[in-house]
Design a protein around this motif. Structure first.
Motif, mmCIF file in Angstrom:
data_model
loop_
_atom_site.group_PDB
_atom_site.id
_atom_site.type_symbol
_atom_site.label_atom_id
_atom_site.label_comp_id
_atom_site.label_asym_id
_atom_site.label_seq_id
_atom_site.Cartn_x
_atom_site.Cartn_y
_atom_site.Cartn_z
ATOM 1 N N ALA A 13 0.829 -1.203 0.000
ATOM 2 C CA ALA A 13 0.000 0.000 0.000
ATOM 3 C C ALA A 13 0.869 1.260 0.000
ATOM 4 O O ALA A 13 0.532 2.267 -0.644
ATOM 5 C CB ALA A 13 -0.921 -0.017 1.213
ATOM 6 N N PHE A 14 1.982 1.208 0.727
ATOM 7 C CA PHE A 14 2.899 2.365 0.772
ATOM 8 C C PHE A 14 3.496 2.636 -0.604
ATOM 9 O O PHE A 14 3.558 3.783 -1.054
ATOM 10 C CB PHE A 14 3.985 2.079 1.804
ATOM 11 N N ARG A 15 3.921 1.586 -1.275
ATOM 12 C CA ARG A 15 4.450 1.755 -2.639
ATOM 13 C C ARG A 15 3.410 2.409 -3.549
ATOM 14 O O ARG A 15 3.734 3.306 -4.345
ATOM 15 C CB ARG A 15 4.848 0.398 -3.231
ATOM 16 N N ALA A 16 2.174 1.960 -3.435
ATOM 17 C CA ALA A 16 1.123 2.478 -4.303
ATOM 18 C C ALA A 16 0.792 3.933 -3.980
ATOM 19 O O ALA A 16 0.455 4.722 -4.874
ATOM 20 C CB ALA A 16 -0.128 1.611 -4.169
ATOM 21 N N ALA A 17 0.896 4.303 -2.697
ATOM 22 C CA ALA A 17 0.506 5.650 -2.282
ATOM 23 C C ALA A 17 1.574 6.694 -2.576
ATOM 24 O O ALA A 17 1.255 7.872 -2.799
ATOM 25 C CB ALA A 17 0.193 5.650 -0.784
ATOM 26 N N VAL A 22 9.913 3.709 -3.864
ATOM 27 C CA VAL A 22 10.142 2.977 -2.629
ATOM 28 C C VAL A 22 11.102 1.830 -2.921
ATOM 29 O O VAL A 22 10.869 1.033 -3.836
ATOM 30 C CB VAL A 22 8.827 2.429 -2.040
ATOM 31 N N LEU A 23 12.179 1.761 -2.166
ATOM 32 C CA LEU A 23 13.207 0.751 -2.391
ATOM 33 C C LEU A 23 13.382 -0.108 -1.156
ATOM 34 O O LEU A 23 13.450 0.395 -0.028
ATOM 35 C CB LEU A 23 14.543 1.417 -2.734
ATOM 36 N N THR A 24 13.468 -1.413 -1.361
ATOM 37 C CA THR A 24 13.812 -2.366 -0.311
ATOM 38 C C THR A 24 15.044 -3.140 -0.769
ATOM 39 O O THR A 24 15.464 -3.018 -1.929
ATOM 40 C CB THR A 24 12.630 -3.313 -0.027
ATOM 41 N N PRO A 25 15.664 -3.950 0.103
ATOM 42 C CA PRO A 25 16.954 -4.566 -0.247
ATOM 43 C C PRO A 25 16.966 -5.395 -1.524
ATOM 44 O O PRO A 25 18.031 -5.543 -2.132
ATOM 45 C CB PRO A 25 17.251 -5.425 0.984
ATOM 46 N N ASP A 26 15.844 -5.898 -1.971
ATOM 47 C CA ASP A 26 15.819 -6.709 -3.189
ATOM 48 C C ASP A 26 15.628 -5.885 -4.452
ATOM 49 O O ASP A 26 15.680 -6.434 -5.557
ATOM 50 C CB ASP A 26 14.689 -7.751 -3.103
ATOM 51 N N ASP A 27 15.416 -4.575 -4.311
ATOM 52 C CA ASP A 27 15.119 -3.739 -5.479
ATOM 53 C C ASP A 27 16.390 -3.234 -6.149
ATOM 54 O O ASP A 27 17.357 -2.868 -5.470
ATOM 55 C CB ASP A 27 14.278 -2.529 -5.066
ATOM 56 N N PRO A 28 16.396 -3.179 -7.495
ATOM 57 C CA PRO A 28 17.504 -2.501 -8.189
ATOM 58 C C PRO A 28 17.581 -1.044 -7.724
ATOM 59 O O PRO A 28 16.552 -0.387 -7.530
ATOM 60 C CB PRO A 28 17.095 -2.590 -9.665
ATOM 61 N N GLY A 29 18.779 -0.576 -7.534
ATOM 62 C CA GLY A 29 18.961 0.801 -7.085
ATOM 63 C C GLY A 29 19.063 0.965 -5.585
ATOM 64 O O GLY A 29 19.416 2.050 -5.105
ATOM 65 N N TYR A 30 18.778 -0.104 -4.846
ATOM 66 C CA TYR A 30 18.815 -0.002 -3.384
ATOM 67 C C TYR A 30 20.220 0.323 -2.883
ATOM 68 O O TYR A 30 20.405 1.220 -2.049
ATOM 69 C CB TYR A 30 18.312 -1.307 -2.758
ATOM 70 N N ARG A 59 3.345 10.831 4.182
ATOM 71 C CA ARG A 59 3.004 9.414 4.057
ATOM 72 C C ARG A 59 4.104 8.534 4.650
ATOM 73 O O ARG A 59 3.832 7.516 5.293
ATOM 74 C CB ARG A 59 2.785 9.062 2.583
ATOM 75 N N SER A 60 5.341 8.915 4.434
ATOM 76 C CA SER A 60 6.476 8.121 4.911
ATOM 77 C C SER A 60 6.554 8.119 6.427
ATOM 78 O O SER A 60 6.800 7.081 7.056
ATOM 79 C CB SER A 60 7.778 8.654 4.303
ATOM 80 N N VAL A 61 6.380 9.289 7.035
ATOM 81 C CA VAL A 61 6.417 9.368 8.491
ATOM 82 C C VAL A 61 5.308 8.502 9.090
ATOM 83 O O VAL A 61 5.539 7.722 10.031
ATOM 84 C CB VAL A 61 6.282 10.833 8.962
ATOM 85 N N ARG A 62 4.126 8.588 8.538
ATOM 86 C CA ARG A 62 3.000 7.822 9.096
ATOM 87 C C ARG A 62 3.184 6.324 8.879
ATOM 88 O O ARG A 62 2.859 5.524 9.774
ATOM 89 C CB ARG A 62 1.693 8.319 8.470
ATOM 90 N N PHE A 63 3.730 5.926 7.741
ATOM 91 C CA PHE A 63 4.011 4.515 7.476
ATOM 92 C C PHE A 63 4.988 3.970 8.511
ATOM 93 O O PHE A 63 4.777 2.905 9.097
ATOM 94 C CB PHE A 63 4.575 4.370 6.064
ATOM 95 N N ALA A 64 6.061 4.719 8.741
ATOM 96 C CA ALA A 64 7.075 4.259 9.700
ATOM 97 C C ALA A 64 6.515 4.207 11.117
ATOM 98 O O ALA A 64 6.799 3.264 11.874
ATOM 99 C CB ALA A 64 8.296 5.175 9.651
ATOM 100 N N ARG A 65 5.722 5.178 11.492
ATOM 101 C CA ARG A 65 5.151 5.180 12.839
ATOM 102 C C ARG A 65 4.209 3.994 13.033
ATOM 103 O O ARG A 65 4.208 3.363 14.099
ATOM 104 C CB ARG A 65 4.397 6.486 13.122
ATOM 105 N N GLU A 66 3.429 3.682 11.994
ATOM 106 C CA GLU A 66 2.493 2.561 12.096
ATOM 107 C C GLU A 66 3.224 1.228 12.287
ATOM 108 O O GLU A 66 2.742 0.337 13.002
ATOM 109 C CB GLU A 66 1.614 2.497 10.853
ATOM 110 N N LEU A 67 4.384 1.087 11.666
ATOM 111 C CA LEU A 67 5.149 -0.164 11.754
ATOM 112 C C LEU A 67 6.265 -0.103 12.791
ATOM 113 O O LEU A 67 7.064 -1.035 12.909
ATOM 114 C CB LEU A 67 5.739 -0.521 10.384
ATOM 115 N N ASP A 68 6.340 1.015 13.521
ATOM 116 C CA ASP A 68 7.383 1.195 14.536
ATOM 117 C C ASP A 68 8.780 1.054 13.933
ATOM 118 O O ASP A 68 9.684 0.458 14.528
ATOM 119 C CB ASP A 68 7.200 0.193 15.685
#
Length: 463
Positions: A13-17, A22-30, A59-68
């Motif tokens: 959902a975060f990627r879509a919003a 949005v990059l994670t360790p498996d993504d090119p460019g990470y 959006r990023s701040v709220r995403f991180a807060r929701e997932l601690d």
């Protein structure tokens, strides 16, 4: 922390919003996105959000807060201790947010949070305007200004923070606030030196000043002339108008066109005189230095943004810096400074620098949390090298510089010049009385210390 492996739906959902990437360790460019200026820093965030606008930051701040998830904020990625990265958390990367909008009529500029110094300088130069910037073009404007900000123009225009007119900020709960003298003035005060402790600066408004001409004099000397060079440079600066600045330093002579081949790779003493004016007047100011026996001489008019780019340090190097701010530069200090220059590991990118202050820095507003303002000089051992085998000797040399010049130290320090040197140095960089007031502001805007990857100010309840 809720592991991302169990939060796949939230990440999707975060990627879509997010408008940005949005990059994670498996993504090119990470791996490229987690690379910072200091090659000694190797951290692996769980998520990197390359924000396209302020809404993405919210959006990023709220995403991180929701997932601690711990939150680090990256502007230019120039923090020597890698404060713009973390392990297993979220990095809010402002890199795509680099718009610079100049308002020549009001002599102001609005700078987005990811802009580098080069973008600011290049945008203002066509109007014959400038403001205090860093001494290289790759520094992020946001972290530089909010940390206080010192550079070639500070003796004339004041510290960068002295030129701050407004900040647009996303706070720890994802709210957007504005800070200025009229709007949230206590927060605005805290942002003059308090760094990224209070939120994510998505844009800053800065005061500009006319700068129709700029020129430099650069001379290199054999190291045995160093004590004379430092003393003469000191005397030149102490009698010069605030248009004059620069620095005197020890360095390894670089492979530049203006450096004779037989000097490249050797220890040299150098004097740089910068002047907010024309070449002819600069020559008069620099004449006492030009009269000393020197190996390299370059005196020329140069656009200010070009000087900034000339002095950029290459990426991918290992870095360890520190600083001491001084009560003065008497002859006994000069002897110690030069001995430390002679002990500097070479050939490396290391630089052993003495910067002048005074002028508009000392005359600037005393109410802000920048306690180094009154120091007339600053020593900046700037450790930068390529080979990990040199780590121990280069770090030891930087620490030795601090220890040996401490008899002349005011005790204050510019926090952007240092890494993680402990709580006492944060107090030294902000001032003990200021820190209590800053902690109260922190408790209002970030009571949970969400923004803690910085020279941290604990909320008042935890201070």
């Amino acid at each position: 922390m809720a592991p991302l492996s169990r939060s796949g739906a939230a990440l999707t959902a975060f990627r879509a919003a997010l408008t940005g990437e949005v990059l994670t360790p498996d993504d090119p460019g990470y791996d490229g996105a987690r690379t910072v200026f200091n090659a000694m820093i190797d951290r692996r965030p769980a998520v990197i959000a390359r924000c396209a606008d302020a809404a993405d930051v919210t959006r990023s701040v709220r995403f991180a807060r929701e997932l601690d998830l711990p939150i680090a904020v990256r502007g230019g990625g120039h923090s020597v201790s890698g404060m713009s990265l973390n392990d297993d958390g979220l990095v809010i990367d402002l890199g795509p947010m680099r718009a610079v909008t100049v308002h020549p009529g009001s002599e102001t500029v609005r700078v987005e949070g990811g802009a580098l110094m080069r973008q600011l300088d290049q945008a203002t130069q066509p109007y014959g305007l400038a403001t205090t910037g860093g001494r290289v073009s790759t520094t992020g404007v946001g972290g530089f200004v909010l940390g206080g900000g010192t550079g070639w123009l500070d003796r004339l225009f004041g510290l960068a923070a002295d030129n701050l007119l407004g900040v647009e900020l996303v706070t720890a709960d994802g709210s957007t606030v504005r800070a200025s003298d009229e709007e949230n003035p206590e927060l605005f005060w805290a942002l003059h030196g308090g760094g990224g402790n209070f939120g994510v600066a998505t844009a800053l408004t800065l005061k500009l000043h006319p700068l129709p001409e700029f020129s430099i004099a650069l001379m290199m000397f054999e190291p045995d002339v160093g004590p004379d060079v430092v003393r003469v440079y000191r005397d030149v600066i102490e009698s010069a108008p605030p248009e004059v600045s620069g620095g005197v330093l020890y360095l390894t002579a670089p492979p530049e066109e203006f450096v004779p081949g037989h000097l490249v790779g050797r220890r040299m003493c150098a004097a740089l005189v910068t002047y907010a004016g024309g070449e002819e007047d600069l020559r008069k100011v620099a004449q006492p230095l030009l009269a000393l026996p020197h190996e390299v001489e370059m005196v020329t008019a140069v656009p200010y943004p070009d000087l900034q780019c000339m002095l950029d340090d290459p990426p991918g190097m290992r870095n360890y810096w520190s600083a001491e701010y001084l009560t003065g530069a008497p002859d006994d200090f000069v002897s110690v400074f030069c001995a430390l220059g002679d002990a500097m590991p070479v050939p490396t990118g290391n630089q052993h620098v003495l910067f002048p202050q005074g002028g508009a820095i000392a005359a600037g507003p005393s109410r802000f949390p920048v306690p180094y303002r009154d120091a007339p000089w600053a020593v900046h051992p700037f450790g930068i090298w390529e080979d990990p085998a040199d780590d121990e000797r280069c770090v030891a040399w930087v620490r030795r510089v601090r220890a040996d010049v401490r008899p002349w130290s005011t005790g204050a320090v510019y926090l952007n010049f240092i890494g993680d040197e402990g709580r006492d140095r944060v107090v030294a960089g902000l001032g003990a009385d200021n820190l209590r007031r800053l902690a109260a502001v922190k408790s209002t805007y970030d009571p949970d210390n969400v923004f803690r990857f910085n020279h941290n100010i604990a909320p008042a309840a935890a201070a």
